[in-house]
Design an enzyme around this catalytic site. Structure first.
Site, PDB file in Angstrom:
ATOM      1  N   ASP A  75      -2.232-131.433 -11.976  1.00 17.40           N
ATOM      2  CA  ASP A  75      -1.469-132.619 -12.399  1.00 17.40           C
ATOM      3  C   ASP A  75      -0.144-132.729 -11.656  1.00 17.40           C
ATOM      4  O   ASP A  75       0.413-131.734 -11.194  1.00 17.40           O
ATOM      5  CB  ASP A  75      -1.133-132.520 -13.903  1.00 17.40           C
ATOM      6  CG  ASP A  75      -2.314-132.910 -14.770  1.00 17.40           C
ATOM      7  OD1 ASP A  75      -3.430-133.026 -14.234  1.00 17.40           O
ATOM      8  OD2 ASP A  75      -2.110-133.086 -15.977  1.00 17.40           O
ATOM      9  N   HIS A 220      -0.717-127.188 -12.245  1.00 17.42           N
ATOM     10  CA  HIS A 220       0.159-128.167 -11.593  1.00 17.42           C
ATOM     11  C   HIS A 220       0.335-127.797 -10.116  1.00 17.42           C
ATOM     12  O   HIS A 220       0.466-126.616  -9.794  1.00 17.42           O
ATOM     13  CB  HIS A 220       1.521-128.207 -12.283  1.00 17.42           C
ATOM     14  CG  HIS A 220       1.448-128.787 -13.668  1.00 17.42           C
ATOM     15  ND1 HIS A 220       1.146-128.024 -14.770  1.00 17.42           N
ATOM     16  CD2 HIS A 220       1.602-130.059 -14.114  1.00 17.42           C
ATOM     17  CE1 HIS A 220       1.114-128.802 -15.846  1.00 17.42           C
ATOM     18  NE2 HIS A 220       1.390-130.041 -15.483  1.00 17.42           N
TER      19      HIS A 220
HETATM   20 ZN   LIG Z   1       1.800-134.553 -16.023  1.00 14.30          ZN
END
Ligand SMILES: [Zn+2]
Length: 260
Positions: A75, A220
């Site tokens: 993400d 991430h």
């Molecule tokens: Zn996010």
């Protein structure tokens, strides 16, 4: 099923019941406040848990998968760290999906191009990823989703089907926006929390404790410590005979479509 609509109807019914009862016998106003507070509490939990399906159906894993197969998702990119992530994924011959933020695509279009060229999938993660995204109305959310779709679709082979809400929080406005855009919500069931801590050991242990067949891992591609944990994690998967498959295969859904 515990959804926002069902819960709200139930609590409305309770309130009406109390109002009726109040005609026969005096009901303390504390009961009315208690009912509203419980309703607000259930709403808060339902909104913050993406797997609750409270506002929107979210695909968080494939519980019927029995083999050691999982999917990896990233993400908040593209960022300069995405290139290191791509190198590692290439080294371990792993394909993933990147949920991109629109404004970051504008900042790093060449990195998005590289993600696609390397054979990974992409999905929509809003345009601004604003802290106030959950307070936006349906129209603003729809505009953010459409703007990011346009940025992504300059590079993809078809229309974007997958959306991941910022912070995994869903709201009635997000539900209304998605009803128009038609995106499917992709969640996770293995959260690294690599955005909250830089302690690599903690992040790594947290992930491997939760890994199970059919799982979806959330990472991430926005920090160096996440990249270091990724290498450790990919080694772990290899040593434990886990196979990383695409999210499309895991969920039997298409990331892109011709028409919606
Ligand atoms: Zn996010």
């Amino acid at each position: 099923m515990i959804t926002h609509k069902n819960i709200s109807l139930f609590f409305l019914f309770l309130l009406l019941l109390l109002v009726l009862l109040n005609f026969y016998t005096a009901i303390s106003w504390l009961w009315f406040i208690a009912i509203v507070l419980i309703w607000l509490g259930i709403n808060a939990i339902g909104s913050s848990r993406i797997s609750s399906d409270y506002h929107v159906k979210a695909y968080c894993n494939n519980s019927s998968e029995t083999e050691k197969k999982i999917a990896i998702t990233f993400d908040d990119g593209p960022s300069i760290f995405t290139l290191e992530v791509l190198d590692l994924l290439k080294k371990y011959d792993v394909k993933a999906i990147f949920f991109c933020i629109g404004k970051n695509i504008e900042a790093h279009p060449e990195i998005l191009k590289q993600i696609i060229a390397d054979g990974h999938l992409v999905g929509n993660h809003s345009y601004s990823h604003s802290k106030f995204f959950d307070f936006y109305n349906a129209e603003t959310i729809k505009e953010e989703i459409e703007k990011t779709d346009q940025l992504l679709e300059r590079f993809t082979s078809g229309k974007i089907n997958f959306f991941r809400p910022p912070y995994g929080v869903t709201t009635p406005s997000i539900r209304r926006a998605l009803k128009i855009t038609g995106h499917k919500v992709i969640g996770w069931n293995i959260r690294s929390l690599d955005g909250g801590t830089k302690n690599k050991e903690l992040i790594f242990n947290r992930i491997i404790k939760r890994v199970s067949p059919g799982g979806i891992v959330l990472l991430h591609d926005t920090a160096s410590h996440s990249v270091l944990v990724l290498e450790q994690f990919l080694q772990f998967l290899q040593q434990n005979n886990y196979k990383v498959i695409s999210i499309e295969e895991l969920l039997n859904l298409n990331a892109y479509g011709i028409e919606r």
